[in-house]
Design a protein around this motif. Structure first.
Motif, short mmCIF file in Angstrom:
data_model
loop_
_atom_site.label_atom_id
_atom_site.label_comp_id
_atom_site.label_asym_id
_atom_site.label_seq_id
_atom_site.Cartn_x
_atom_site.Cartn_y
_atom_site.Cartn_z
N ILE A 115 0.82 -1.22 0.00
CA ILE A 115 0.00 0.00 0.00
C ILE A 115 0.86 1.27 0.00
N PRO A 116 1.92 1.38 0.84
CA PRO A 116 2.75 2.59 0.77
C PRO A 116 3.40 2.77 -0.61
N LEU A 117 3.84 1.69 -1.24
CA LEU A 117 4.40 1.79 -2.59
C LEU A 117 3.32 2.27 -3.56
N ALA A 118 2.13 1.72 -3.45
CA ALA A 118 1.03 2.15 -4.32
C ALA A 118 0.80 3.66 -4.18
N SER A 119 0.83 4.14 -2.96
CA SER A 119 0.63 5.57 -2.71
C SER A 119 1.71 6.41 -3.40
N ILE A 127 1.19 6.46 -7.22
CA ILE A 127 0.02 7.28 -7.56
C ILE A 127 0.40 8.76 -7.52
N GLU A 128 1.23 9.15 -6.55
CA GLU A 128 1.71 10.53 -6.47
C GLU A 128 2.46 10.93 -7.74
N LYS A 129 3.07 9.96 -8.41
CA LYS A 129 3.82 10.25 -9.64
C LYS A 129 2.94 10.15 -10.89
N GLY A 130 1.63 9.93 -10.70
CA GLY A 130 0.72 9.90 -11.83
C GLY A 130 0.53 8.53 -12.45
N ALA A 131 1.03 7.50 -11.80
CA ALA A 131 0.85 6.13 -12.28
C ALA A 131 -0.36 5.50 -11.59
N LEU A 132 -0.74 4.33 -12.05
CA LEU A 132 -1.78 3.55 -11.38
C LEU A 132 -1.12 2.37 -10.68
N ALA A 133 -1.78 1.88 -9.64
CA ALA A 133 -1.27 0.72 -8.93
C ALA A 133 -2.38 -0.33 -8.89
N GLY A 174 -6.59 -7.84 -8.08
CA GLY A 174 -7.46 -7.10 -8.98
C GLY A 174 -7.98 -5.77 -8.47
N GLU A 175 -7.60 -5.37 -7.26
CA GLU A 175 -8.04 -4.07 -6.75
C GLU A 175 -7.17 -2.98 -7.35
N LEU A 176 -7.82 -2.01 -7.99
CA LEU A 176 -7.10 -0.88 -8.57
C LEU A 176 -7.01 0.22 -7.52
N PHE A 177 -5.79 0.61 -7.17
CA PHE A 177 -5.58 1.71 -6.23
C PHE A 177 -5.56 3.00 -7.04
N ALA A 210 -6.00 7.60 -6.79
CA ALA A 210 -5.85 8.76 -5.91
C ALA A 210 -7.06 8.87 -4.98
N GLU A 211 -8.22 8.42 -5.45
CA GLU A 211 -9.45 8.52 -4.65
C GLU A 211 -9.50 7.45 -3.55
N THR A 212 -8.86 6.31 -3.72
CA THR A 212 -8.99 5.22 -2.76
C THR A 212 -7.77 4.98 -1.88
N ILE A 213 -6.63 5.54 -2.26
CA ILE A 213 -5.40 5.15 -1.58
C ILE A 213 -5.32 5.66 -0.14
N ALA A 214 -5.87 6.83 0.16
CA ALA A 214 -5.79 7.35 1.53
C ALA A 214 -6.53 6.41 2.49
N GLN A 215 -7.71 5.94 2.08
CA GLN A 215 -8.46 5.01 2.92
C GLN A 215 -7.69 3.70 3.12
N ARG A 216 -7.09 3.18 2.04
CA ARG A 216 -6.34 1.93 2.13
C ARG A 216 -5.12 2.09 3.04
N LEU A 217 -4.44 3.24 2.95
CA LEU A 217 -3.30 3.50 3.83
C LEU A 217 -3.74 3.57 5.29
N GLY A 218 -4.87 4.23 5.55
CA GLY A 218 -5.39 4.32 6.90
C GLY A 218 -5.71 2.94 7.47
N MET A 219 -6.35 2.10 6.66
CA MET A 219 -6.71 0.75 7.11
C MET A 219 -5.45 -0.07 7.37
#
Length: 154
Positions: free
Chosen positions: A80-84, A87-93, A98-101, A103-112
């Motif tokens: 999850i931290p790598l995905a974040s 995403i900050e660099k404009g890529a997708l994770a 099959g879960e697509l991380f 910009a809209e979902t990553i903060a929640q996933r990091l919190g969890m």
């Protein structure tokens, strides 16, 4: 997303079934797939797939992926931290299940993730990961196909 977008794989923890899907997609879609790991990885004989071995150590492979990633790329990771970071660099994770991380979902996933880590640190048994299932493989393949379609038709 440009047609020269690439796929980077956090390969140390990536299931073999997902690597096989990526190898076939690389050849079919003629997209560059780079596996990054701190161990030797065998790759098929194709100009579209390569492996980069990094030294062992905490987050060394993650740092290499972040260094190489560009906007529009796809990174396959369960981290999850790598995905974040990508995403900050404009890529997708994309998680191997099959879960697509995004910009809209990553903060929640990091919190969890952080919450679960705190529970484990306090001695709470949070259970392990569920076994990798054929539906996970299918969900991954579906998300990968969507990304490849967008790559061809921006």
């Amino acid at each position: 997303m440009s047609s020269d977008a690439q796929i980077l794989v956090d390969a140390d923890a990536c299931p073999v079934a997902i690597k096989e899907i990526l190898f076939r997609a690389a050849e079919r879609a003629q997209v560059s797939v780079t596996l990054v790991a701190n161990q030797y990885l065998r790759t098929p004989p194709t100009r579209f797939v390569r492996a980069v071995q990094v030294p062992g150590g905490f987050d060394v492979a993650d740092h290499e992926i972040v260094r190489r990633v560009a906007a529009g790329d796809l990174v396959v990771t369960q981290d999850i931290p790598l995905a974040s970071l990508v995403i900050e660099k404009g890529a997708l994770a994309l998680h191997p299940r099959g879960e697509l991380f995004t910009a809209e979902t990553i903060a929640q996933r990091l919190g969890m993730r952080n919450f679960m880590e705190e529970l484990r640190g306090a001695g709470v048994d949070t259970g392990g990961h569920a076994p990798f299932h054929p539906r996970d493989k299918q969900a991954f393949a579906n998300q990968l196909d969507r990304w490849l379609q967008q790559r061809r038709h921006p």
